[in-house]
Enzyme design. Structure first.
Site, PDB file in Angstrom:
ATOM      1  CD1 TRP A 128       7.774   7.504  -1.742  1.00  0.00           C
ATOM      2  CD2 TRP A 128       5.550   7.413  -2.094  1.00  0.00           C
ATOM      3  NE1 TRP A 128       7.378   8.713  -2.254  1.00  0.00           N
ATOM      4  CE2 TRP A 128       6.029   8.681  -2.485  1.00  0.00           C
ATOM      5  CE3 TRP A 128       4.190   7.124  -2.234  1.00  0.00           C
ATOM      6  CZ2 TRP A 128       5.183   9.664  -3.000  1.00  0.00           C
ATOM      7  CZ3 TRP A 128       3.351   8.097  -2.758  1.00  0.00           C
ATOM      8  CH2 TRP A 128       3.852   9.357  -3.129  1.00  0.00           C
ATOM      9  NE  ARG A 130       2.718  -4.283  -9.839  1.00  0.00           N
ATOM     10  CZ  ARG A 130       1.731  -3.962 -10.656  1.00  0.00           C
ATOM     11  NH1 ARG A 130       1.718  -4.428 -11.892  1.00  0.00           N
ATOM     12  NH2 ARG A 130       0.723  -3.195 -10.254  1.00  0.00           N
ATOM     13  CE  LYS A 131       2.374  -1.683 -15.345  1.00  0.00           C
ATOM     14  NZ  LYS A 131       1.087  -1.710 -16.063  1.00  0.00           N
ATOM     15  CB  THR A 183      -0.922   0.026   1.234  1.00  0.00           C
ATOM     16  OG1 THR A 183      -0.087  -0.069   2.402  1.00  0.00           O
ATOM     17  CG2 THR A 183      -1.915  -1.118   1.232  1.00  0.00           C
ATOM     18  N   GLY A 184       2.185   1.108  -0.096  1.00  0.00           N
ATOM     19  CA  GLY A 184       3.056   2.294  -0.129  1.00  0.00           C
ATOM     20  C   GLY A 184       4.123   2.297   0.959  1.00  0.00           C
ATOM     21  CB  THR A 185       5.379  -0.461   3.115  1.00  0.00           C
ATOM     22  OG1 THR A 185       4.097  -1.052   2.984  1.00  0.00           O
ATOM     23  CG2 THR A 185       5.897  -0.572   4.520  1.00  0.00           C
ATOM     24  CB  SER A 198       0.444  -3.968  -5.585  1.00  0.00           C
ATOM     25  OG  SER A 198       1.802  -3.770  -5.295  1.00  0.00           O
ATOM     26  CG  HIS A 230       3.186  -5.373   6.462  1.00  0.00           C
ATOM     27  ND1 HIS A 230       3.006  -4.145   5.885  1.00  0.00           N
ATOM     28  CD2 HIS A 230       4.175  -5.978   5.746  1.00  0.00           C
ATOM     29  CE1 HIS A 230       3.844  -4.008   4.865  1.00  0.00           C
ATOM     30  NE2 HIS A 230       4.566  -5.097   4.759  1.00  0.00           N
TER      31      HIS A 230
HETATM   32  P1  PAP Z   1       5.657  -3.883   0.889  1.00  0.00           P
HETATM   33  O1  PAP Z   1       4.400  -3.954   1.675  1.00  0.00           O
HETATM   34  O2  PAP Z   1       6.142  -5.216   0.422  1.00  0.00           O
HETATM   35  O3  PAP Z   1       6.736  -3.094   1.571  1.00  0.00           O
HETATM   36  P2  PAP Z   1       4.839  -1.594  -0.589  1.00  0.00           P
HETATM   37  O4  PAP Z   1       6.022  -0.733  -0.702  1.00  0.00           O
HETATM   38  O5  PAP Z   1       3.826  -1.256   0.432  1.00  0.00           O
HETATM   39  O6  PAP Z   1       5.277  -3.114  -0.462  1.00  0.00           O
HETATM   40  O7  PAP Z   1       4.059  -1.600  -1.955  1.00  0.00           O
HETATM   41  C1  PAP Z   1       4.689  -1.738  -3.176  1.00  0.00           C
HETATM   42  C2  PAP Z   1       4.003  -0.778  -4.124  1.00  0.00           C
HETATM   43  O8  PAP Z   1       4.539   0.536  -3.931  1.00  0.00           O
HETATM   44  C3  PAP Z   1       4.287  -1.169  -5.545  1.00  0.00           C
HETATM   45  O9  PAP Z   1       3.117  -0.744  -6.236  1.00  0.00           O
HETATM   46  P3  PAP Z   1       2.656  -1.369  -7.635  1.00  0.00           P
HETATM   47  O10 PAP Z   1       2.771  -2.858  -7.521  1.00  0.00           O
HETATM   48  O11 PAP Z   1       1.250  -0.919  -7.832  1.00  0.00           O
HETATM   49  O12 PAP Z   1       3.572  -0.801  -8.641  1.00  0.00           O
HETATM   50  C4  PAP Z   1       5.497  -0.310  -5.856  1.00  0.00           C
HETATM   51  O13 PAP Z   1       5.692  -0.117  -7.234  1.00  0.00           O
HETATM   52  C5  PAP Z   1       5.128   0.974  -5.146  1.00  0.00           C
HETATM   53  N1  PAP Z   1       6.299   1.797  -4.815  1.00  0.00           N
HETATM   54  C6  PAP Z   1       7.519   1.377  -4.403  1.00  0.00           C
HETATM   55  N2  PAP Z   1       8.319   2.434  -4.196  1.00  0.00           N
HETATM   56  C7  PAP Z   1       7.611   3.537  -4.492  1.00  0.00           C
HETATM   57  C8  PAP Z   1       7.910   4.941  -4.484  1.00  0.00           C
HETATM   58  N3  PAP Z   1       9.093   5.386  -4.141  1.00  0.00           N
HETATM   59  N4  PAP Z   1       6.931   5.804  -4.844  1.00  0.00           N
HETATM   60  C9  PAP Z   1       5.699   5.355  -5.199  1.00  0.00           C
HETATM   61  N5  PAP Z   1       5.358   4.035  -5.232  1.00  0.00           N
HETATM   62  C10 PAP Z   1       6.291   3.143  -4.876  1.00  0.00           C
END
Ligand code: PAP
Length: 304
Positions: free
Chosen positions: A53, A268-269, A49-51, A138, A108
Site C-alpha cells: 500500500w 489478502r484481506k 505491515t503495509g508495504t 498476515s 525490509h
Molecule cells: P510485503 O511485506 O510482502 O510487501 P505488505 O504489503 O507489507 O507485504 O503486507 C501485506 C498486507 O497488506 C496484507 O494484509 P493482510 O494479510 O492482513 O490482509 C494485504 O492484504 C495488505 N494490503 C495490500 N495492499 C493493500 C492496500 N492497497 N491497502 C490496504 N492494505 C493492503
C-alpha cells in the site's frame, strides 16, 4: 558464509535479525556495494505491515506530475512491487534494472543493518509498521501459501507463533525492527517519517498529504481542489489494486523459479484486527504483553 550462520528452520541469523538466505545474500551485497541517489526515498518496513500500500501511495504521489489525461498510472498494469524495487533482492539481482526517474527504493532491512551509504546519506525514509498480531497472521498466511504452492509443508500457525514470540521470523525480532526505526525517527525526524497501518487506514487523506509534503512534492491548492488526493487514495485502495487484472492473474518475480509467486498473495484481506479470526484470545494477549514489555520506555505505543 551464510551457511555458517546460526540457523532455525529456514531463517539465518545475522547482525541481530533473522533472514531467508536469499535476502540475506542480497543484504550483504547491498551493504558492500549499494550507493543511493541523493534524491532517493526509502520505503522501509517489516514484512506484511503495509508495504504494498505504501509503495503504491508513494509511487502515485511522486509520479502524478508525469500523468496527463491520456497517460494512466503504471499502477494499473504493474504491481507496486514492480514499480518500487526491493534493495535486498532487485539490486542484488540486477543493479542496473532500476528506473532512475523514480526516486523510490524499498527495503525490509532493519535500521541497524542498512548499508552505511544509505544511513550516512541525506536520503529520506518512510517506515510503516502495524499491530504485531496482524503482522504475524498476515506473514503466516503469506509464507504458508507460498510453501503450499511449492509443495512444501508449511509450519503450523502454532509453531510459527512460538517462533515469532521468541523473535524468530522474517526480518525479526519484530519489536527490534520497529524500535530501530522508531528511535531513528526520534533522532532524525526530518529524515525519517514513522507511520502505522492503522492510522493510515483511519485517515488516509491526511496521510497522503503528509507523505507528499515529506517527499517534497506537496499538493498544490489547485490539485487539492481538483480532488487529486482522493484520486490517489482510490487508485491505491485495497479494493482497486486487488481487483486489477495484473493483481489477479500476474506473477511476481516470474523469471525466478524458486521465488516466483502470484501477485494475488500480496492482497489478502487488508483489514485491521483479522488476527482475532486466526489466533486465540490467549495468544493475542501473550503477544500484546511481549510487545508492551519490549516497547516499554521507548515512548511508542502501537495502535491495535
Ligand atoms: P510485503 O511485506 O510482502 O510487501 P505488505 O504489503 O507489507 O507485504 O503486507 C501485506 C498486507 O497488506 C496484507 O494484509 P493482510 O494479510 O492482513 O490482509 C494485504 O492484504 C495488505 N494490503 C495490500 N495492499 C493493500 C492496500 N492497497 N491497502 C490496504 N492494505 C493492503
Amino acid at each position: 558464509m551464510i551457511s555458517t550462520f546460526p540457523r532455525v528452520q529456514r531463517w539465518s541469523y545475522y547482525q541481530g535479525f533473522w533472514y531467508f538466505p536469499m535476502f540475506l545474500e542480497g543484504l550483504m551485497s547491498a551493504q558492500d556495494h549499494f550507493i543511493p541517489q541523493s534524491t532517493d526515498i526509502f520505503i522501509t518496513s517489516c514484512p506484511k505491515t503495509g508495504t504494498t500500500w505504501l509503495k503504491a501511495l508513494t509511487f502515485a504521489i511522486c509520479t502524478r506530475s508525469f500523468l496527463s489525461g491520456s497517460s494512466a498510472s503504471s499502477l494499473l498494469t504493474k504491481m507496486p512491487h514492480d514499480c518500487v524495487p526491493l534493495l535486498e533482492y532487485d539490486f542484488a539481482q540486477n543493479p542496473i534494472k532500476r528506473d532512475r526517474a523514480v526516486p523510490l527504493v524499498s527495503t525490509h532491512v532493519p535500521y541497524s543493518s542498512l548499508p552505511k551509504s544509505v544511513v550516512s546519506s541525506c536520503c529520506k525514509m518512510i517506515y510503516i509498521c502495524r499491530d504485531a498480531k496482524d503482522a504475524f497472521v498476515s506473514l503466516w498466511h503469506f509464507i504458508a501459501d507460498l510453501q503450499r504452492s511449492k509443495n512444501i509443508e508449511p509450519l503450523s500457525l502454532e509453531e510459527a507463533f512460538e517462533l515469532f514470540c521468541s523473535g524468530i521470523s522474517s526480518y525479526g525480532p519484530y519489536w527490534d525492527h520497529v524500535l530501530g526505526y522508531w528511535r531513528a525517527s526520534l533522532e532524525f525526524p526530518e529524515k525519517i517519517l514513522f507511520l502505522t497501518y492503522e492510522e493510515m487506514k483511519k485517515d488516509t487523506a491526511s496521510h497522503v498529504k503528509k507523505l507528499a509534503e515529506f517527499m517534497g512534492c506537496s499538493f498544490t491548492l489547485e490539485e487539492e481542489e481538483e480532488g487529486e488526493v482522493q484520486k490517489i487514495i482510490s487508485l491505491c485502495s485495497f479494493e482497486n489494486l486487488s481487483n486489477l487484472a495484473v493483481s489477479k492473474n500476474g506473477k511476481h518475480r516470474a523469471d525466478d523459479s524458486s521465488f516466483a509467486m502470484k501477485n494475488s498473495v500480496f492482497f489478502r484481506k487488508g483489514e485491521i484486527g483479522d488476527w482475532a479470526n486466526n489466533l486465540t484470545a490467549e495468544m493475542g494477549a501473550r503477544l500484546d504483553d511481549i510487545m508492551e514489555q519490549k516497547l516499554k520506555g521507548s515512548g511508542l505505543k502501537l495502535p491495535r
